[in-house]
Design a protein around this motif. Structure first.
Motif, PDB file in Angstrom:
ATOM      1  N   GLU A 188      -3.488  -1.881  14.532  1.00 31.00           N
ATOM      2  CA  GLU A 188      -3.936  -1.842  13.131  1.00 31.00           C
ATOM      3  C   GLU A 188      -3.023  -1.008  12.244  1.00 31.00           C
ATOM      4  OE1 GLU A 188      -6.195  -3.681  11.675  1.00 31.00           O
ATOM      5  OE2 GLU A 188      -6.409  -4.605  13.660  1.00 31.00           O
ATOM      6  N   GLY A 189      -2.859   0.263  12.637  1.00 29.36           N
ATOM      7  CA  GLY A 189      -2.061   1.167  11.818  1.00 29.36           C
ATOM      8  C   GLY A 189      -0.627   0.715  11.709  1.00 29.36           C
ATOM      9  N   GLN A 190      -0.056   0.265  12.835  1.00 28.38           N
ATOM     10  CA  GLN A 190       1.344  -0.156  12.851  1.00 28.38           C
ATOM     11  C   GLN A 190       1.574  -1.341  11.931  1.00 28.38           C
ATOM     12  OE1 GLN A 190      -0.233   0.907  15.526  1.00 28.38           O
ATOM     13  NE2 GLN A 190       1.053   2.609  16.184  1.00 28.38           N
ATOM     14  N   LYS A 191       0.596  -2.260  11.863  1.00 26.72           N
ATOM     15  CA  LYS A 191       0.723  -3.411  10.968  1.00 26.72           C
ATOM     16  C   LYS A 191       0.897  -2.953   9.536  1.00 26.72           C
ATOM     17  CE  LYS A 191      -3.283  -5.606  12.230  1.00 26.72           C
ATOM     18  NZ  LYS A 191      -4.156  -6.629  12.804  1.00 26.72           N
ATOM     19  N   TYR A 192      -0.065  -2.113   9.116  1.00 26.99           N
ATOM     20  CA  TYR A 192      -0.029  -1.650   7.728  1.00 26.99           C
ATOM     21  C   TYR A 192       1.227  -0.842   7.470  1.00 26.99           C
ATOM     22  CZ  TYR A 192      -4.620  -3.202   6.179  1.00 26.99           C
ATOM     23  OH  TYR A 192      -5.674  -3.954   5.769  1.00 26.99           O
ATOM     24  N   ALA A 193       1.598  -0.007   8.452  1.00 24.87           N
ATOM     25  CA  ALA A 193       2.779   0.832   8.267  1.00 24.87           C
ATOM     26  C   ALA A 193       4.033  -0.031   8.164  1.00 24.87           C
ATOM     27  CB  ALA A 193       2.894   1.822   9.422  1.00 24.87           C
ATOM     28  N   THR A 194       4.107  -1.081   8.987  1.00 25.29           N
ATOM     29  CA  THR A 194       5.259  -1.978   8.919  1.00 25.29           C
ATOM     30  C   THR A 194       5.309  -2.661   7.553  1.00 25.29           C
ATOM     31  OG1 THR A 194       5.003  -2.394  11.268  1.00 25.29           O
ATOM     32  CG2 THR A 194       6.458  -3.872  10.071  1.00 25.29           C
ATOM     33  N   ALA A 195       4.139  -3.114   7.088  1.00 20.92           N
ATOM     34  CA  ALA A 195       4.075  -3.743   5.767  1.00 20.92           C
ATOM     35  C   ALA A 195       4.547  -2.758   4.705  1.00 20.92           C
ATOM     36  CB  ALA A 195       2.649  -4.204   5.475  1.00 20.92           C
ATOM     37  N   LEU A 196       4.122  -1.509   4.843  1.00 19.50           N
ATOM     38  CA  LEU A 196       4.483  -0.497   3.852  1.00 19.50           C
ATOM     39  C   LEU A 196       5.984  -0.221   3.869  1.00 19.50           C
ATOM     40  CD1 LEU A 196       3.472   1.405   1.703  1.00 19.50           C
ATOM     41  CD2 LEU A 196       2.934   3.083   3.451  1.00 19.50           C
ATOM     42  N   VAL A 197       6.561  -0.131   5.070  1.00 16.73           N
ATOM     43  CA  VAL A 197       7.999   0.112   5.173  1.00 16.73           C
ATOM     44  C   VAL A 197       8.770  -1.056   4.548  1.00 16.73           C
ATOM     45  CG1 VAL A 197       9.949   0.299   6.767  1.00 16.73           C
ATOM     46  CG2 VAL A 197       7.859   1.586   7.186  1.00 16.73           C
ATOM     47  N   LEU A 198       8.318  -2.266   4.837  1.00 16.80           N
ATOM     48  CA  LEU A 198       8.960  -3.450   4.271  1.00 16.80           C
ATOM     49  C   LEU A 198       8.921  -3.382   2.740  1.00 16.80           C
ATOM     50  CD1 LEU A 198      10.261  -6.158   4.731  1.00 16.80           C
ATOM     51  CD2 LEU A 198       8.037  -7.140   5.218  1.00 16.80           C
ATOM     52  N   LEU A 199       7.741  -3.036   2.217  1.00 16.93           N
ATOM     53  CA  LEU A 199       7.607  -2.878   0.772  1.00 16.93           C
ATOM     54  C   LEU A 199       8.521  -1.771   0.254  1.00 16.93           C
ATOM     55  CD1 LEU A 199       3.845  -3.130  -0.170  1.00 16.93           C
ATOM     56  CD2 LEU A 199       5.728  -4.552  -0.936  1.00 16.93           C
ATOM     57  N   GLY A 200       8.526  -0.642   0.982  1.00 14.12           N
ATOM     58  CA  GLY A 200       9.322   0.503   0.569  1.00 14.12           C
ATOM     59  C   GLY A 200      10.795   0.152   0.489  1.00 14.12           C
ATOM     60  N   LEU A 201      11.254  -0.598   1.487  1.00  7.56           N
ATOM     61  CA  LEU A 201      12.646  -1.018   1.533  1.00  7.56           C
ATOM     62  C   LEU A 201      12.982  -1.832   0.293  1.00  7.56           C
ATOM     63  CD1 LEU A 201      14.743  -0.663   3.823  1.00  7.56           C
ATOM     64  CD2 LEU A 201      14.276  -3.029   4.455  1.00  7.56           C
ATOM     65  N   VAL A 202      12.086  -2.766  -0.038  1.00  4.33           N
ATOM     66  CA  VAL A 202      12.292  -3.599  -1.209  1.00  4.33           C
ATOM     67  C   VAL A 202      12.326  -2.744  -2.472  1.00  4.33           C
ATOM     68  CG1 VAL A 202      11.280  -5.432  -2.604  1.00  4.33           C
ATOM     69  CG2 VAL A 202      11.274  -5.616  -0.124  1.00  4.33           C
ATOM     70  N   VAL A 203      11.414  -1.763  -2.547  1.00  8.22           N
ATOM     71  CA  VAL A 203      11.366  -0.899  -3.725  1.00  8.22           C
ATOM     72  C   VAL A 203      12.678  -0.139  -3.892  1.00  8.22           C
ATOM     73  CG1 VAL A 203      10.266   1.137  -4.736  1.00  8.22           C
ATOM     74  CG2 VAL A 203       8.874  -0.662  -3.718  1.00  8.22           C
ATOM     75  N   VAL A 204      13.234   0.353  -2.778  1.00  2.95           N
ATOM     76  CA  VAL A 204      14.506   1.078  -2.850  1.00  2.95           C
ATOM     77  C   VAL A 204      15.598   0.169  -3.408  1.00  2.95           C
ATOM     78  CG1 VAL A 204      16.339   2.148  -1.493  1.00  2.95           C
ATOM     79  CG2 VAL A 204      13.960   2.725  -1.045  1.00  2.95           C
ATOM     80  N   PHE A 205      15.703  -1.038  -2.861  1.00  2.00           N
ATOM     81  CA  PHE A 205      16.667  -2.012  -3.374  1.00  2.00           C
ATOM     82  C   PHE A 205      16.498  -2.198  -4.875  1.00  2.00           C
ATOM     83  CE2 PHE A 205      16.783  -4.338   0.902  1.00  2.00           C
ATOM     84  CZ  PHE A 205      18.013  -3.805   1.214  1.00  2.00           C
ATOM     85  N   TYR A 206      15.248  -2.406  -5.260  1.00  2.00           N
ATOM     86  CA  TYR A 206      14.932  -2.732  -6.645  1.00  2.00           C
ATOM     87  C   TYR A 206      15.265  -1.586  -7.571  1.00  2.00           C
ATOM     88  CZ  TYR A 206      12.739  -7.188  -5.812  1.00  2.00           C
ATOM     89  OH  TYR A 206      12.523  -8.491  -5.491  1.00  2.00           O
ATOM     90  N   ALA A 207      14.866  -0.387  -7.142  1.00  2.00           N
ATOM     91  CA  ALA A 207      15.098   0.783  -7.983  1.00  2.00           C
ATOM     92  C   ALA A 207      16.595   0.934  -8.237  1.00  2.00           C
ATOM     93  CB  ALA A 207      14.540   2.032  -7.315  1.00  2.00           C
ATOM     94  N   LEU A 208      17.362   0.798  -7.165  1.00  2.00           N
ATOM     95  CA  LEU A 208      18.807   0.909  -7.267  1.00  2.00           C
ATOM     96  C   LEU A 208      19.350  -0.127  -8.245  1.00  2.00           C
ATOM     97  CD1 LEU A 208      21.080   2.521  -5.840  1.00  2.00           C
ATOM     98  CD2 LEU A 208      21.398   0.511  -4.381  1.00  2.00           C
ATOM     99  N   ALA A 209      18.927  -1.365  -8.051  1.00  2.00           N
ATOM    100  CA  ALA A 209      19.441  -2.455  -8.867  1.00  2.00           C
ATOM    101  C   ALA A 209      19.018  -2.333 -10.319  1.00  2.00           C
ATOM    102  CB  ALA A 209      18.966  -3.774  -8.290  1.00  2.00           C
TER     103      ALA A 209
END
Lengths: 678, 271
Positions: free
Chosen positions: A644-665
């Motif tokens: 359960e926790g790992q699913k949500y955490a993986t989703a969050l990391v995936l989102l976080g990664l995208v946010v970093v890309f976006y913020a930079l761009a």
């Protein structure tokens, strides 16, 4: 080969070269002729390179079509094309296997229709708000927020839909199961929103300022200006946005297969949005993995892919034609404002169509709204919408413009709130449930015990590799193609074919790329499940986005700038490289952001081409498979109980990664926008 | 302690053949059925924990992908939760299958469902759409939501053969593409019925006993081993010819006592 060597542009080029050599005697100290010839050759080579880039998209789409058809041919031979398409039963593993895909086609169309009923009004409303009504500060937040929504991977939507949305539908509508047409449509509607909002907003914002000022100066209210001047001027952009949105919805696989229930039936009655439904993409997504290769069922799945591709081709070609008509219509007036004129008898079917659209705009909007409310609130919503239409109709004739504006703005505001609500709910759910599990170990260790413990480091790196490779392949080709299309050619047959090819590639569902990647790269070229196969597949997916956005960006550079550069003696390529490309960087970056978001989150294309569930080593060659975040999330969500926790955490990391890309761009784009010279 | 035991088991088999010829890092690609995946991954983990010079990559995809990958040589071992089909056998005649575990298929319902047991005939009637309400089989007054697997699933193949006598499923069934997805849906849907591999049973759902000769038989490892539970099958690993090299060590480890401990830890049935 010298492509298009008889093209008129060439003459211009040599003329420029001549003038350039004459104007700068110091650079042409050695024999001017040599220099000229050398430059000329160089220009030719560059031109040819861009031409091949542009050709790439067209060749690819035909190649994919041919390759899929080749694999699907046996089923058409076995069952017959008509029986395959019109058959009412899809049951490939029964004792009497039946390969009828009519229910799947209907399912695909219905889900898309529902999604559009949700995302078109919300999307355009929000675009109008961001472009016209929002205060600067809100705008500064709203635009990136929308781009962020685009970055949410489809598997995250599916994960969210499976856990929250279907349950909500089951309880709210008191049905046995929440896995329904409605769930699919809501999810797809939300997923298509960013595409529709971003592109519509760009189109609306780029409507000529002087038209707007003119309208306001004539005493029109803000709303009158928006509805009669700005929006019509942006119609071609908005249409493009809607088409792209439809493309996204028709082709979406992961989210749909997780929430629609996948029952191969036609809803009874046909408007029963609470019936489970099965789409063409869903069928491919759930059956491709386990089908014996080379069996009739296998060929039938390729048949499904061909039908899916043909449907998207038809949608896209129709859209291209409509767009061309709209362009034709606005062509005579050139860049001047196309203010709504008094209706008069018009020539030409396109004209007539546009006239009709304009004439019936209000009823059309009302019907769309009714459909939206019907889908969300059932019959009461439809009645409410009907009365709303009457009210608006009365308002249109009786109410003062000021009141009309008030009503319209509140509707727009409701749209914005709806979008914010969707974004908020999804983000809240994932952050609250995922954050406690994010630890240093989780980010830096390989997974163990099937991802129930350990971390996701190889998946993070794998995703970065996949995205970097895809962008690395697609960006040069995409920019090259866009440069060729906007700078080197006039609109003609060649550009038309190339542009159509790009549009078709763009509308091609990602699962179809996945199938193609599997059949061609993995099996036929014997790459195996590998990083390179995934990168190439993803590159094909993001290529059209890069071409399109780069083209748009290049077009915003005013012609006089180019003319100025050419007049000063620069060559074509010098002009492009030093004058046209630099101010286009923000636009190109925007396109690249959207592409990164898309590539990072795609699951369907890498499912059969690039990913392993678990590996503790990072790949040391392009022919090794990798782990990837979206796939890891998909497996955790559907195959591994107790993570359960790992699913949500993986989703969050995936989102976080995208946010970093976006913020930079976004930061890069912001900087460049400040430097813009006009 | 368990891990230490497993690691020890892997070392024994690992050192026999690998050490003389092994290059720095040897890669083994294992691909196929999502049902077998948990066992393969856990076994790979314990092998790799012990021997850092091997990299065992486990991929899902499904039984079809497993057979195809090994047949085409894009993987070293294929995993399957069904027997090879006849056209697969003619296509790839030299494939060898090794049974690495047994598995029961449990019929599962929402925990709030009070149904006490189902006969094979009742399960069949539900999946054919003849029984549509739980009160017809001793449960609450609730519409039955039939949940099945995709038509390419090995689990469905087996279920269709064993329970349905290959007769058609009801058209309104919902289809899911993995055991986990079926479980997830059943856990959320009060009226649902689904079937999953034994390894996927947990407190979120209730596994319904199957009534055999008037007596309820729980879907448990013991009942599958004693062959009292009627819906059971074998899980396979497939190789090109007899297993050799690292593939042999890996498969030998899984069928060794330490490997079979993993099998039962993951909720499956040892051979």
């Amino acid at each position: 080969m010298k492509p298009d060597s008889d093209h008129p542009v060439e003459e211009e080029t040599s003329a420029e070269l001549y003038s350039s050599a004459r104007d700068k005697p110091d650079t042409a100290v050695n024999t001017g002729g040599d220099m000229l010839a050398h430059r000329h050759r160089r220009e030719q080579v560059i031109r040819a390179a861009w031409f091949f880039c542009a050709l790439f998209a067209v060749v690819t789409i035909f190649f994919i079509l041919a390759f899929l058809f080749f694999d699907a041919y046996p089923i058409f031979l076995d069952v017959g094309v008509w029986n395959f398409i019109s058959g009412m039963v899809w049951d490939p593993t029964s004792i009497n296997p039946q390969y009828g895909i009519f229910p799947l086609i209907v399912g695909t169309l219905l889900v898309t229709l529902g999604a559009m009923a949700i995302s078109i009004p919300l999307g355009i409303g929000t675009a109008i708000y961001i472009a016209e009504l929002a205060p600067c500060r809100v705008k500064a937040i709203a635009k990136p927020a929308v781009e962020l929504l685009a970055g949410i991977p489809s598997v995250v939507f599916g994960f969210f839909g499976l856990i929250m949305l279907t349950d909500w539908i089951r309880v709210t509508f008191d049905v046995p199961s929440g896995e329904t047409w409605l769930a699919g449509s809501i999810l797809l509607g939300v997923m298509a929103l960013p595409t529709i909002i971003s592109i519509s907003e760009d189109a609306i914002a780029s409507a000529p300022l002087e038209c707007k000022e003119g309208s306001l100066a004539l005493g029109a209210t803000h709303w009158q200006t928006i509805s009669r001047v700005v929006t019509p001027a942006a119609l071609s952009g908005i249409t493009a946005a809607v088409i792209l949105g439809i493309g996204r919805a028709v082709g979406e696989t992961m989210a749909v297969l997780m929430v629609t229930g996948n029952a191969a039936i036609i809803p009874d009655p046909i408007w029963n949005v609470l019936s489970p439904i099965r789409t063409l993409t869903g069928t491919l997504g759930i059956e491709m993995g386990e089908v014996p290769i080379g069996s009739t069922h296998y060929h039938a799945l390729f048949g499904v892919a061909v039908v899916l591709l043909v449907i998207t081709l038809i949608i896209n070609i129709a859209a291209t034609i409509i767009l061309a008509r709209i362009k034709e219509r606005s062509m005579p007036s050139g860049t001047t404002c196309s203010v709504k004129r008094m209706e008069k008898p018009q020539e030409g079917s396109g004209e007539r169509l546009m006239g009709m659209i304009r004439h019936y705009r209000l009823p059309l909007v009302a019907i769309a709204l009714a459909l939206l409310l019907f889908i969300i609130f059932g019959i009461f919503g439809a009645v409410a919408a009907g009365s709303l239409y009457l009210v608006v109709h009365v308002a249109g004739t009786r109410l003062s413009p000021r009141w009309t504006q008030r009503v319209a703005f509140s509707l727009v505001f409701i749209c914005v709130l709806g979008v914010l609500f969707a974004l908020g709910v999804i983000l809240f759910d994932i952050i609250v449930n995922g954050a406690p599990y994010i630890t240093w170990e989780f980010l830096t260790l390989p997974p163990s015990n099937l991802g129930r413990s350990g971390g996701i480091f190889p998946a993070i790196v794998g995703t970065l590799y996949l995205v970097a490779g895809a962008i690395g392949i697609a960006l040069p080709i995409g920019i090259g193609a866009a440069v060729y299309l906007t700078e080197y050619t006039r609109e003609g047959k060649t550009t038309k074919i190339i542009r159509t090819g790009t549009d078709l590639l763009n509308g091609t569902p990602s699962i179809v790329f996945g199938l193609f990647g599997f059949a061609f790269l993995v099996i036929y070229l014997k790459f195996g499940i590998s990083l390179i196969a995934g990168q190439v597949t993803l590159a094909l997916i993001v290529l059209p986005t890069i071409i399109r956005t780069t083209e748009e960006a290049l077009r915003t550079v005013p012609t006089f700038i180019r003319e100025g550069s050419l007049a000063l003696g620069a060559t074509k390529w010098q002009t492009i490289r030093r004058v046209v490309l630099p101010p286009s960087v923000p636009g190109i970056v925007t396109g690249t952001i959207l592409s990164i978001g898309r590539a990072a989150g795609e699951t369907a294309p890498i499912l059969f081409t690039a990913v392993v569930f678990s590996t503790r080593f990072l790949p040391d060659s392009l022919f090794e498979p990798v782990m990837a975040l979206p796939y890891h999330l998909y497996i955790l969500a559907t195959n591994v109980p107790g993570a359960e926790g790992q699913k949500y955490a993986t989703a969050l990391v995936l989102l976080g990664l995208v946010v970093v890309f976006y913020a930079l761009a976004i930061w890069i784009r912001h900087r460049y926008t400040l430097q813009r010279m006009w | 302690m368990v891990i230490a035991l497993l690691a020890a088991g892997c070392t024994q088999t690992g050192e026999e053949g690998a050490s003389p010829t092994a290059p720095p890092v040897t890669t083994l690609k294992v691909t196929g059925s999502t049902t077998v995946l948990p066992i393969a991954q856990a076994a790979a983990d314990s092998c790799m924990n012990d021997n850092t010079t091997v990299d065992i990559q486990v991929t899902g995809g499904g039984s079809g992908v497993g057979v195809q990958s090994i047949g085409e040589g894009t993987a070293d071992i294929g995993m399957s939760s069904r027997d090879l089909k006849s056209d697969e056998k003619t296509r790839y005649p030299d494939l060898v299958t090794t049974t690495i575990a047994n598995d029961g298929i449990a019929v599962i319902v929402h925990p709030s469902n009070t149904v006490s047991g189902l006969t094979m005939a009742q399960i069949k009637a539900i999946y054919e759409g003849e029984i549509t309400n739980w009160n017809e089989v001793g449960g609450p007054d609730r519409i039955i939501v039939v949940i099945g697997r995709d038509s390419a699933s090995g689990t469905r193949e087996f279920f269709s053969e064993k329970v349905m006598n290959r007769e058609d499923f009801v058209a309104t069934r919902l289809e899911k593409n993995s055991n986990g997805a079926v479980k997830q849906t059943v856990a959320q849907t009060p009226g649902a019925i689904g079937y999953v591999s034994l390894g996927y049973i947990d407190p979120e759902i209730t596994a319904v006993p199957v009534i055999v000769d008037g007596k309820p038989v729980e879907p448990t490892v013991e009942n599958v081993v004693s062959k009292r539970y009627p819906i059971a099958r074998s899980l396979l690993m497939i190789t090109h010819g007899a297993p050799s090299g690292l593939a042999k060590e890996y498969i030998d480890f899984i069928v060794s006592p330490a490997g079979q401990k993993i099998v039962s830890d993951e909720g499956f049935v040892p051979i």
